[in-house]
Design an enzyme around this catalytic site. Structure first.
Site, PDB file in Angstrom:
ATOM      1  N   ARG A  67      -2.894  -1.262   7.763  1.00  0.00           N
ATOM      2  CA  ARG A  67      -1.727  -1.999   7.251  1.00  0.00           C
ATOM      3  C   ARG A  67      -1.911  -3.530   7.242  1.00  0.00           C
ATOM      4  O   ARG A  67      -1.550  -4.177   6.264  1.00  0.00           O
ATOM      5  CB  ARG A  67      -0.444  -1.630   8.009  1.00  0.00           C
ATOM      6  CG  ARG A  67       0.004  -0.194   7.794  1.00  0.00           C
ATOM      7  CD  ARG A  67       1.421   0.061   8.299  1.00  0.00           C
ATOM      8  NE  ARG A  67       2.414  -0.500   7.436  1.00  0.00           N
ATOM      9  CZ  ARG A  67       3.178  -1.556   7.700  1.00  0.00           C
ATOM     10  NH1 ARG A  67       3.090  -2.157   8.862  1.00  0.00           N
ATOM     11  NH2 ARG A  67       4.037  -2.006   6.820  1.00  0.00           N
ATOM     12  N   CYS A  83     -17.331  -5.380   7.920  1.00  0.00           N
ATOM     13  CA  CYS A  83     -17.813  -6.486   7.109  1.00  0.00           C
ATOM     14  C   CYS A  83     -16.842  -6.818   5.986  1.00  0.00           C
ATOM     15  O   CYS A  83     -17.136  -6.622   4.790  1.00  0.00           O
ATOM     16  CB  CYS A  83     -19.184  -6.138   6.534  1.00  0.00           C
ATOM     17  SG  CYS A  83     -20.242  -5.450   7.791  1.00  0.00           S
ATOM     18  N   GLU A 130      14.539  10.887   2.861  1.00  0.00           N
ATOM     19  CA  GLU A 130      13.089  11.073   3.012  1.00  0.00           C
ATOM     20  C   GLU A 130      12.515   9.998   3.932  1.00  0.00           C
ATOM     21  O   GLU A 130      11.686   9.190   3.524  1.00  0.00           O
ATOM     22  CB  GLU A 130      12.401  10.974   1.641  1.00  0.00           C
ATOM     23  CG  GLU A 130      12.912  11.927   0.592  1.00  0.00           C
ATOM     24  CD  GLU A 130      12.406  11.575  -0.812  1.00  0.00           C
ATOM     25  OE1 GLU A 130      11.876  10.462  -1.027  1.00  0.00           O
ATOM     26  OE2 GLU A 130      12.546  12.429  -1.704  1.00  0.00           O
ATOM     27  N   PRO A 131      12.948   9.933   5.189  1.00  0.00           N
ATOM     28  CA  PRO A 131      12.460   8.866   6.061  1.00  0.00           C
ATOM     29  C   PRO A 131      11.050   9.149   6.590  1.00  0.00           C
ATOM     30  O   PRO A 131      10.705  10.297   6.868  1.00  0.00           O
ATOM     31  CB  PRO A 131      13.460   8.891   7.225  1.00  0.00           C
ATOM     32  CG  PRO A 131      13.878  10.321   7.310  1.00  0.00           C
ATOM     33  CD  PRO A 131      13.856  10.858   5.908  1.00  0.00           C
ATOM     34  N   GLY A 132      10.257   8.110   6.697  1.00  0.00           N
ATOM     35  CA  GLY A 132       8.937   8.237   7.317  1.00  0.00           C
ATOM     36  C   GLY A 132       8.874   7.290   8.497  1.00  0.00           C
ATOM     37  O   GLY A 132       8.986   7.664   9.659  1.00  0.00           O
ATOM     38  N   ARG A 133       8.747   5.995   8.159  1.00  0.00           N
ATOM     39  CA  ARG A 133       8.587   4.950   9.160  1.00  0.00           C
ATOM     40  C   ARG A 133       9.655   4.993  10.256  1.00  0.00           C
ATOM     41  O   ARG A 133       9.342   4.848  11.437  1.00  0.00           O
ATOM     42  CB  ARG A 133       8.631   3.598   8.446  1.00  0.00           C
ATOM     43  CG  ARG A 133       8.169   2.430   9.264  1.00  0.00           C
ATOM     44  CD  ARG A 133       8.437   1.118   8.516  1.00  0.00           C
ATOM     45  NE  ARG A 133       7.931   1.124   7.154  1.00  0.00           N
ATOM     46  CZ  ARG A 133       6.680   0.855   6.822  1.00  0.00           C
ATOM     47  NH1 ARG A 133       5.799   0.557   7.745  1.00  0.00           N
ATOM     48  NH2 ARG A 133       6.297   0.883   5.547  1.00  0.00           N
ATOM     49  N   TYR A 151      -1.622  -4.864   3.459  1.00  0.00           N
ATOM     50  CA  TYR A 151      -0.362  -5.505   3.062  1.00  0.00           C
ATOM     51  C   TYR A 151      -0.126  -6.840   3.759  1.00  0.00           C
ATOM     52  O   TYR A 151       0.940  -7.436   3.583  1.00  0.00           O
ATOM     53  CB  TYR A 151       0.841  -4.637   3.468  1.00  0.00           C
ATOM     54  CG  TYR A 151       0.829  -3.185   3.166  1.00  0.00           C
ATOM     55  CD1 TYR A 151       0.599  -2.710   1.871  1.00  0.00           C
ATOM     56  CD2 TYR A 151       1.116  -2.249   4.165  1.00  0.00           C
ATOM     57  CE1 TYR A 151       0.646  -1.347   1.600  1.00  0.00           C
ATOM     58  CE2 TYR A 151       1.179  -0.893   3.901  1.00  0.00           C
ATOM     59  CZ  TYR A 151       0.939  -0.448   2.622  1.00  0.00           C
ATOM     60  OH  TYR A 151       1.002   0.888   2.359  1.00  0.00           O
TER      61      TYR A 151
HETATM   62  C1  LIG Z   1       6.780   6.619   1.063  1.00  0.00           C
HETATM   63  C2  LIG Z   1       7.990   7.316   0.592  1.00  0.00           C
HETATM   64  C3  LIG Z   1       9.037   7.601   1.473  1.00  0.00           C
HETATM   65  C4  LIG Z   1       9.062   7.155   2.924  1.00  0.00           C
HETATM   66  O1  LIG Z   1       9.302   5.799   3.082  1.00  0.00           O
HETATM   67  P1  LIG Z   1       9.519   5.152   4.556  1.00  0.00           P
HETATM   68  O2  LIG Z   1       9.602   3.711   4.307  1.00  0.00           O
HETATM   69  O3  LIG Z   1       8.347   5.527   5.388  1.00  0.00           O
HETATM   70  O4  LIG Z   1      10.790   5.722   5.102  1.00  0.00           O
HETATM   71  C5  LIG Z   1      10.109   8.333   0.988  1.00  0.00           C
HETATM   72  N1  LIG Z   1      10.163   8.749  -0.305  1.00  0.00           N
HETATM   73  C6  LIG Z   1       9.177   8.481  -1.181  1.00  0.00           C
HETATM   74  C7  LIG Z   1       9.271   8.983  -2.567  1.00  0.00           C
HETATM   75  C8  LIG Z   1       8.062   7.761  -0.752  1.00  0.00           C
HETATM   76  O5  LIG Z   1       7.085   7.478  -1.634  1.00  0.00           O
END
Ligand SMILES: *Cc1c(COP(=O)(O)O)cnc(C)c1O
Length: 404
Positions: free
Chosen positions: A307, A338, A268-271, A311
């Site tokens: 971000r 502000c 499940e990659p995002g970043r 964070y």
């Molecule tokens: C946010 C999230 C991801 C993605 O994480 P990245 O760091 O963006 O790869 C994958 N799985 C779950 C369950 C998440 O909450």
């Protein structure tokens, strides 16, 4: 993405042209970079060809999701809204997994009606709720259970999700208990063990630890999962110091694990797919000189890109147009909002800046626009996708009249 004749350029499009044509702040994506990242990700794990479900929360722009779909990825969603937009982008429901600690009844009903690949459950109560809905619908629903492996991801504490004090997943003891219950159920199919230990992970060792926990648990349970969902979290090189995530090592760790476990791997990659594909271009409104430092007051703010404020994340800032005049003054790049945390970065060495110059905040593709808000009643910026020398507007700038 590089400087050509000292002007920052994406593919064949100089960002100078972008700011002549569009107002700032503006998000600019590279289509080529998205394709490259996806193709590299696939190559890294090609020996076991995983199912890759893009994390929709990292970027939920419809046109970006269509691009992701065209490159063959599925989606990981965490709300009904994300599930709807993933389907609208054309992603097959059989390539969608649903994560999250607090899915509502109506969200679960929708997911069950759409026959998605898996609902990854994060509590006993959620599993019972799914069973009640499945019974009403006279269906057998495919589910996964998210394990909390109590593994330290060695990342920012705000984006760490796999330790026992974090709200995510189910601990080992309960995992075994609920697995037994699901196996007896007429309405639930236990298909997957899922984990996700955090985000922006640069070291492969936490993943090794996580895999060791999975290996032990599965052997102890003596059960074969059709899917093992390893989540996302692979980090990117925000600092540009070449500290990169070692995909080769991670691939080896998983291959070794698969010798003893015949499961299909899900990621499940995002970043790692979308993070470095976009920049945020902003104009300097004012420079406020101060005894110790100069405040570079931008037209972009924490509502546009959250971000750093949320964070303490550090994103590189570079000039749109490079000049050969370096200053040792401390520059604080801040937004107009502000809030004291409405600050992007402090630098001690930068080229001499003037009012009306443009700067670029790097690597804003992940958790950029998806985290943006209308705080201070600021309209959200436009987003463009650059394809060669073509510019496609993939999100129009919000209008004040829509907000008021
Ligand atoms: C946010 C999230 C991801 C993605 O994480 P990245 O760091 O963006 O790869 C994958 N799985 C779950 C369950 C998440 O909450």
């Amino acid at each position: 993405m590089k400087y050509i004749n000292n002007i920052f350029t994406i593919e064949n499009c100089s960002i100078n042209k972008v700011v002549e044509k569009f107002e700032t702040p503006i998000f600019c994506y590279s289509q080529k970079k998205i394709k490259e990242n996806i193709s590299n990700f696939k190559k890294n794990f090609k020996s076991f060809s995983p199912i890759i479900c893009f994390s929709t929360k990292s970027n939920s722009n419809l046109e970006i999701l269509k691009e992701i779909k065209r490159n063959g990825l599925g989606a990981d969603v965490v709300s009904k809204g994300e599930l709807m937009i993933a389907l609208k982008a054309g992603i097959s429901s059989k390539k969608i997994v649903f994560s999250g600690v607090g899915k509502t009844r109506s969200e679960l009903i929708y997911a069950i009606e759409k026959n998605i690949l898996l609902i990854n459950c994060e509590s006993k109560s959620e599993i019972l709720e799914i069973e009640r809905i499945a019974k009403l619908k006279k269906k057998k629903v495919d589910i996964g259970i998210r394990l909390n492996p109590n593994t330290d991801a060695k990342t920012l504490k705000q984006i760490s999700t796999g330790k026992k004090e974090n709200k995510f997943g189910i601990n080992e003891k309960t995992f075994i208990e609920v697995s037994r219950y699901i196996k007896e159920s007429k309405f639930l199919n236990l298909k997957c063990l899922s984990v996700h230990i955090g985000s922006q992970i640069l070291d492969h060792k936490p993943y090794q630890k996580m895999i060791n926990v999975l290996d032990k648990l599965i052997k102890k349970m003596d059960f074969s999962f059709e899917y093992i969902d390893l989540g996302g979290g692979m980090g990117i090189d925000y600092k540009k110091d070449n500290k990169k995530f070692d995909f080769k090592k991670y691939n080896q760790i998983i291959k070794k694990f698969l010798v003893n476990h015949k499961s299909k791997i899900i990621f499940e990659p995002g970043r790692s797919i979308i993070g470095n594909t976009a920049i945020l271009v902003s104009k300097i409104l004012y420079i406020k000189e101060n005894s110790k430092k100069d405040f570079i007051i931008l037209d972009a703010a924490m509502n546009d890109f959250m971000r750093p404020a949320l964070y303490g994340a550090k994103h590189k800032i570079i000039p749109l147009k490079k000049i050969n005049k370096i200053t040792n003054k401390t520059y604080d790049f801040v937004g107009p909002i502000c809030e004291t945390t409405d600050k992007f970065l402090s630098t001690t060495k930068f080229q001499k800046l003037n009012e009306k110059d443009y700067i670029i905040i790097c690597d804003v593709g992940a958790y950029g626009t998806s985290l943006s808000s209308n705080y201070n009643i600021r309209p959200k910026p436009a987003e463009i996708l650059i394809k060669g020398s073509r510019i496609n507007v993939i999100k129009k700038r919000q209008k004040l009249k829509d907000l008021i």
